[in-house]
Structure formats: structure tokens, C-alpha cells
Write a protein that holds these residues in place. Structure first.
Motif: not given
Length: 365
Positions: A169-175, A154-158, A186-188, A192-198
Motif C-alpha cells: 500500500a502506498v500512502l499519502g501520509c506517514g506509514v 481497499a478491495m484489491a488489497h483484501k 486492513l493496514m495491519q 503482515e502480508h507485505g508493507c506500507v510505503i510512503s
């Protein structure tokens, strides 16, 4: 439409990706698999009768249409292994997912990506270091990839976002599922500054065995992985092992030799993983010669807006070696109260940072 049939096949073969590619090799397209006869499919796959039954019975056009509508409503993209937006580096790992779901904007392949990972249970040192290094990277055109877990991830993303950079962010659940729930904001921001992937479809809940699986995607997206802090049995070490198995370089931030939070990272150093202590080490490893003109321009701008006495104090600092209020007072032959007042003003303005029990350094925005 072929992309959506590939999405169906990816759902059906979530833990049997090699069988998915076997079917595609025989039938040429996922659409052909969807409409193939039961006899044809059984002839290609053989064995695993229960799994084949599931594949055959789940070829429901109405269900597929519902899945497509769900993606549109939730603004989620699906990119199959064959789609031009599918990350090139991810294709190179041993078992790439047949497809990925993306919420946000997936950065171009040409932009360098590095994984920054660490333990959920970590020290203040680990958090501060993760934030400092990634914030500095925000000044460059490097994207940080992590897992949005508590602690170092979380701190690396921040950090990278605080520095003005982008992150994945690569998730272990649905995006469309936030885990842990506390990271909703943080996820939002990441979206806004990239994406979440799963690789997991929307609405998939976080299950323990999903996380080791998602770690291969974190390392697969990146040219290199940086481990900031990890205990002796930390799950972070799985990511490091997967990165090495897939030919990625693993770098390590050294930790206190007496800290249980650093046992895993220090063991990686013993095994020969190179050390990282600042963002310039990462740029060097990537072969990037980052020019400091932007930083110099930033400092010149803020100096022009300072009073003479503030300027004197600020010029005694650098970005690496903290200096105390007492040292500044001694060098400038000023009263300590005056110095502390100026330091407070500079800190409030965001021009300097206070390091606990160490002193002050310049901020490196």
C-alpha cells in the motif's frame, strides 16, 4: 550513517527533489551537505533564498537523532534512492523520491508487481470484480500495489491477501498514520502480508495534494497498472496518466456503458488501453505461463472429502459460468430442496460461491 543524512536531505527537499540531486552531485554525500558552509550551499543552489534558509537552519544533529530513534521505536525503515533495497522500477520514473519509508517487508525487485486501482465511489460490480481478480492472483507470485483508499483500492488489497498473496500500500501520509481511519485493521494486515510505503516522514497527516503525488509511486513500482472502475473525473485516472507517461502499460476492466462509475474506464478503452477480464489476462501480459496444477490438486483434495451426492453437484460447476440450483436439479433429476441443501453445505465449507441472481461457481482458492 549516510542513509540517515539522506533521510534528512529527503525531508528538507520533499518538493524540491531535483535540488537534492544537484546538491549531491556537487558535495558527493548527504553528510557533506549537512556540514557544508552556508556560502557553499548558496553557491550551488542560487536563488530560492527562503527555501535555502530553511535548509541551512534545519541542520540539527539532535533533531536527526530524534528522527532515527523514532524509526527504531516504530519499526520503520528508510531506504534512500542509493540503497540496494530501493525499488529498481521506481528509479526509472521522471521524479523518483529521494527516499521511501517502509513498514513491513519490502518484496524483492524480482517479483512482478502490478498496480490495481479504482475509484473510492464505486459499484458492487467494481468491488466484486476487484476482489475476484486479485484473489485469483493470490495463487501466483504476483504482488498487488494500491493506495489503501476506500472502495476499489481497499478491495484489491483484501482480495490478494484472501488468495494467499502479498500486497503493498502506498500512502499519502506517514506509514504510522492510518487513512482512512476505518482501514486500521486492513493496514495491519497489509503490513503482515507485505508493507506500507510512503515518501512522507512519520506523523505526516494526509493532505489532499499528497495523493496525486503518491500515485506516481504506485505506478512507478509496477510493471503495469489495472484500472478496475473509475468515473469521468476520478483521481484514479491520474494514476493511469502517470503510468503511461512513465512507460507503463495500463489495462482496464470494462464496465457497464450506462454506469457513471465506468465512464473513466470505458474512455481509457476508447483511447486504446487493453481490456482485462480475469487474472489470466494479467499473467499473459506479464509473460507468465501459470500452471494450473495447484488448482487441480486443490479440487482433487476437496473431492476426496465429499459425499457422492455433493461430488455430483460440485462437478457440474466451473469457475466462470454460474449455474442455478434449478439447472442442477434438472440435470441430476433431483428434488430442488435436496439440491439447495447440498449447495448450502458446499457454500458454508467455502468450496463454492453464490453469485447474486446468477447461480453458483466453484471457489478458486
Amino acid at each position: 550513517m549516510e542513509e540517515y543524512y539522506l533521510m534528512w536531505l529527503a525531508r528538507m527537499t520533499m518538493h524540491n527533489v531535483q535540488k537534492a540531486f544537484l546538491l549531491l552531485k556537487h558535495f558527493q554525500t548527504a553528510e557533506a551537505v549537512f556540514f557544508a558552509s552556508e556560502k557553499e550551499i548558496r553557491a550551488v543552489l542560487r536563488g530560492s533564498a527562503k527555501w535555502i534558509d530553511h535548509l541551512i537552519t534545519q541542520r540539527n544533529p539532535e533533531q536527526l537523532e530524534d528522527w532515527i530513534l523514532e524509526l527504531e521505536e516504530k519499526e520503520i525503515f528508510f531506504y534512500s534512492y542509493f540503497h540496494p533495497r530501493y525499488p529498481r522500477l521506481l528509479k526509472e520514473i521522471y521524479d523518483p523520491p529521494l527516499g521511501i519509508y517502509v513498514k513491513g517487508v519490502l518484496p524483492d525487485d524480482e517479483i512482478d508487481k502490478i498496480g490495481v486501482v479504482g475509484a473510492r465511489r464505486c459499484s458492487a460490480y467494481g468491488l466484486e470484480t476487484a476482489h475476484r481478480i486479485t484473489k485469483d492472483l493470490g495463487k501466483t507470485n504476483v504482488i498487488v500495489v494500491s493506495g489503501m483508499a476506500r472502495g476499489i483500492d481497499a478491495m484489491a488489497h483484501k482480495g490478494i491477501m484472501d488468495g494467499g498473496g502479498k500486497t503493498i500500500a502506498v500512502l499519502g501520509c506517514g506509514v504510522d498514520v492510518c487513512y482512512p481511519a476505518e482501514n486500521e485493521t486492513l493496514m495491519q494486515q497489509i503490513i503482515e502480508h507485505g508493507c506500507v510505503i510512503s515518501e512522507y516522514p512519520p506523523q505526516t497527516k494526509p493532505i489532499s495534494y499528497h495523493f496525486p503525488q503518491r500515485n506516481r509511486i504506485i505506478s512507478g513500482l509496477c510493471k503495469m497498472v489495472v484500472v478496475v472502475e473509475a468515473g469521468k473525473k476520478s483521481g484514479t485516472l491520474i494514476t493511469a496518466d502517470l503510468a503511461l507517461e512513465n512507460g507503463r502499460d495500463v489495462f482496464v476492466v470494462p464496465g457497464n456503458v450506462t454506469s457513471r462509475f465506468s465512464e473513466g474506464t470505458n474512455n481509457l478503452i476508447k483511447q486504446g488501453c487493453p481490456i482485462i477480464t480475469e487474472y489470466s489476462d494479467i499473467l499473459f501480459a506479464l509473460g507468465i505461463s501459470y500452471q494450473k496444477e495447484e488448482t487441480e490438486k486443490y479440487y482433487q483434495t476437496i473431492l476426496n472429502n465429499m459425499e457422492p451426492f455433493e461430488k455430483e453437484v460440485f462437478l457440474l460447476m466451473d469457475t466462470q459460468n454460474p449455474i442455478t440450483a434449478e439447472e442442477i436439479a434438472r440435470k441430476l433429476h433431483r428434488n430442488i430442496a435436496e439440491i439447495q441443501y447440498i449447495l448450502s453445505l458446499l457454500e458454508i465449507a467455502g468450496y463454492i460461491q453464490k453469485r447474486k441472481q446468477a447461480g453458483y461457481i466453484r471457489d478458486t482458492k
